[in-house]
Design an enzyme around this catalytic site. Structure first.
Site, short mmCIF file in Angstrom:
data_model
loop_
_atom_site.label_atom_id
_atom_site.label_comp_id
_atom_site.label_asym_id
_atom_site.label_seq_id
_atom_site.Cartn_x
_atom_site.Cartn_y
_atom_site.Cartn_z
N SER B 162 0.84 -1.19 0.00
CA SER B 162 0.00 0.00 0.00
C SER B 162 0.89 1.25 0.00
O SER B 162 1.78 1.36 -0.83
CB SER B 162 -0.94 -0.05 1.20
OG SER B 162 -2.01 0.83 1.06
N ARG B 232 -12.27 6.62 9.11
CA ARG B 232 -11.76 5.26 9.18
C ARG B 232 -12.77 4.25 8.63
O ARG B 232 -12.42 3.30 7.94
CB ARG B 232 -11.40 4.92 10.62
CG ARG B 232 -10.97 3.49 10.85
CD ARG B 232 -9.69 3.15 10.10
NE ARG B 232 -9.15 1.88 10.55
CZ ARG B 232 -8.03 1.35 10.08
NH1 ARG B 232 -7.34 1.96 9.14
NH2 ARG B 232 -7.58 0.20 10.53
N ASP B 328 -8.22 -6.87 -4.85
CA ASP B 328 -7.85 -5.54 -4.34
C ASP B 328 -8.41 -4.49 -5.30
O ASP B 328 -7.92 -4.35 -6.42
CB ASP B 328 -6.33 -5.44 -4.25
CG ASP B 328 -5.84 -4.12 -3.66
OD1 ASP B 328 -6.66 -3.18 -3.51
OD2 ASP B 328 -4.65 -4.02 -3.35
N HIS B 361 -7.80 -5.47 -0.53
CA HIS B 361 -6.51 -4.80 -0.32
C HIS B 361 -5.79 -5.30 0.93
O HIS B 361 -4.57 -5.42 0.96
CB HIS B 361 -6.74 -3.29 -0.23
CG HIS B 361 -5.49 -2.50 -0.05
ND1 HIS B 361 -4.47 -2.52 -0.98
CD2 HIS B 361 -5.07 -1.68 0.93
CE1 HIS B 361 -3.49 -1.74 -0.58
NE2 HIS B 361 -3.82 -1.22 0.59
N ASP B 362 -6.56 -5.59 1.96
CA ASP B 362 -5.98 -6.05 3.23
C ASP B 362 -5.20 -7.35 3.10
O ASP B 362 -4.48 -7.72 4.04
CB ASP B 362 -7.08 -6.24 4.28
CG ASP B 362 -7.20 -5.05 5.21
OD1 ASP B 362 -6.42 -4.10 5.03
OD2 ASP B 362 -8.06 -5.08 6.11
#
Lengths: 391, 391
Positions: B162, B232, B328, B361-362
């Site tokens: 990232s 967040r 992602d 993405h994580d």
């Protein structure tokens, strides 16, 4: 334009710029899925074209989350083009020379239909959070009351995109014998976890705004403008495809050659989003946003039918046209295909088109020739079957 | 553990639980891309393993937006597992029995490195919005100062996912002769319009919070907790795939059998997101969030090279391993492929793996065996080429 018919003691009342407003009898409780009931419910609507003598050419358009009853031509309150002016009008796909088009503001909305900003007859004050949580089925039940009032037994077509498509599906499930044709577009039979998540972000943004005042901002003379703008910005990203954002804005700077090295809107996409947020605040009520997003999150048509979507459509005679767009990641093709699968499993008459477009979810509101052609073909064939005269 | 070397008058100072902290000489201006300079810059970092006698086994791990220097084992401040504890440690892919692993909190961060919450030596008060806007290149320049201090001429590897991957690319472009191997993961050489848009929503949520106080909340004894939590929440959705959200939560209700018909967290996904938001607020500074997201938005490596990314890597000897994940959608494979394409155009030594994963993405933070295998192979071959002894 239309010929209102008496249904109970429902009556047309002044709409204060919201077009027609049908008021249900003041002492008639309008029952909701939550178990609550509303008194003195009003539904604001607009019609375009003429209802024919057989009352067989009525098309009900269902609007999306932030839409309204002004589907064609222009919106008299904003002076701007109506939200589906490319679809509905004389000579257009939904040809108002042939069809009698009805569009009503949804229950919980803020354009004249009963919603959280309207006065609660029990208290004499705006509902705010005393407004009961509503469902898509509640919205449709109220629309049905309007259709009764208009003296229409069977709608020629019910059509809509996004949340409008959810209402289309609910209409077909709740009142199959009253829907000749149905066109759910860019929608889903249930809200996904990601859909719920994005809505929850928007709601939290609104409720985090101190000017929201626990929903009682009208009494306080405040407006949770900042929170509502953030909610709209987050939602707006989900309406566009990555490709569309890239084509529209890329990394272009806004009226500058170099970075400001600050937190202003350096990038055009930032400036655009801020504008989307702030202009939305002028036309939409924050509590309506809470209630309508909640109704969408609760939507899960199969849940009423033992979790089997096909059962919602068992024995249905309605003919369907389901449309999705390749770059719609909010209600992707897979969700629309699930509807088609269920309709097939119910032996329903259904056609399905996935349209190649990079406009994302918003495609259904835009100039998408293949959507217009597909719907024109579908409606033309259905109209012939229904014996409607061509204009 | 490591052997600090004098570089200027930089000195290790007490880190107050942040691990090691290197302080640049107080009168040495640290120049920034914006044209500003910072005085008295500190960089907080952690090391794992031993630097070998040849100083050839150092691996710099670059953290992502909300990461920190505690890359392995556990985070001593939170007591929870470190953010890459599955990747870095004895016997793991980044084997601390073989490599000397360094990880530093980025410039602008809030874990001991100079950032907006630290005291501005010019005013004696926290910087707040007086902190200059920084870039990814600024972050990397400061890391380079740390690497100098540690007496390391050439890093064996620079690795990160990232925003960490952006730093990896910047390292390779700025200091090619100091990077033997580089592994940018789930990243991009420039922030897309959609990336910028999501960040802008987060920033607007923070700045809309009255407790933000124009960035001066420390002086007012307030914290923009609600705004930061919303930021967040919005960001967190982008870290997960739709599939992962569906598998994890679907439409499951939270500790209830039926809808509440209210605005509580009926759905598990709502409850999860709210938790993500509120727990983040306890560990992150809102202004740091503004500055770091801004640095990411500004990142566009090609822009420094006439818009031609390949020029950033011209003549580079560094060997690269680029990794992306199929699900992602924040830094999709196409963005990673663009890096590979540029490296190929620069005749660089590059391998590329797109890993099938539905974690979104994580994925780069999670248990992804193919990622570990790919990197183990890449690092092993590079270590052999570099003449590093096996543990």
């Amino acid at each position: 334009m239309h010929t209102p018919m008496a249904a109970g003691e429902a009556a047309l009342v002044a709409g204060h710029g919201h077009g027609f407003v049908l008021a249900l009898p003041e002492n008639e409780p309008f029952a909701l899925d939550s178990g609550s009931a509303l008194l003195g419910v009003k539904i604001a609507y607009q019609t375009y074209g003429r209802l024919n003598a057989e009352r067989s050419n009525a098309v009900l358009v269902c609007h999306a989350l932030t839409g309204d009853q002004f589907v064609a031509s222009h919106n008299p309150l904003t002076g701007r083009p109506a939200w589906w002016d490319l679809m509905v009008g004389p000579g257009l796909t939904l040809d108002t020379d042939q069809y009698y088009v009805i569009c009503a503001n949804v229950l919980g909305g803020c354009m004249g239909t009963t919603g959280p900003q309207e006065v609660n007859p029990a208290s004499g004050k705006p509902y705010g959070l005393d407004f009961p949580v509503i469902t898509v089925a509640d919205m449709v039940r109220l629309q049905c009351r309007l259709v009764d009032h208009l003296g229409i037994d069977k709608l020629f077509c019910v059509i809509g995109g996004s949340m409008g498509g959810m209402q289309v599906l609910q209409w077909a499930a709740s009142y199959p014998e009253r829907v000749f044709a149905a066109a759910p577009i860019a929608t889903a039979a249930r809200h996904s976890a990601q859909n719920i998540a994005f809505h929850e972000v928007g709601r939290q943004a609104i409720m985090a705004d101190p000017d929201w005042r626990q929903g009682d901002y009208q009494a306080h003379g405040t407006r949770p403008a900042a929170g509502l703008a953030v909610a709209r910005m987050a939602a707006h990203i989900t309406y566009l495809s990555e490709t569309a954002l890239h084509r529209k804005f890329g990394r272009s700077l806004q009226n500058r050659q170099t970075f400001s090295f600050g937190f202003g809107a350096d990038f055009q996409v930032e400036s655009y989003l801020r504008h989307q947020g702030s202009s939305f605040v002028d036309r939409f009520d924050a509590n309506s946003y809470l209630y309508i997003t909640r109704a969408m999150d609760y939507f899960d048509l199969a849940a009423e039918y033992d979790g089997v979507l096909a059962k919602a459509f068992r024995g249905i005679e309605t003919r369907f046209c389901v449309i999705s767009f390749t770059s719609d990641w909010l209600y992707p093709t897979a969700e629309n295909r699930a509807i088609v699968k269920a309709l097939n499993a119910a032996s329903a008459n259904v056609s399905f088109v996935e349209i190649e477009s990079d406009h994302g979810h918003d495609a259904f509101l835009l100039d998408e020739p293949e959507m217009f052609r597909t719907l024109a073909g579908f409606l033309g064939a259905a109209a012939a079957r229904r014996g409607l005269r061509r204009p």
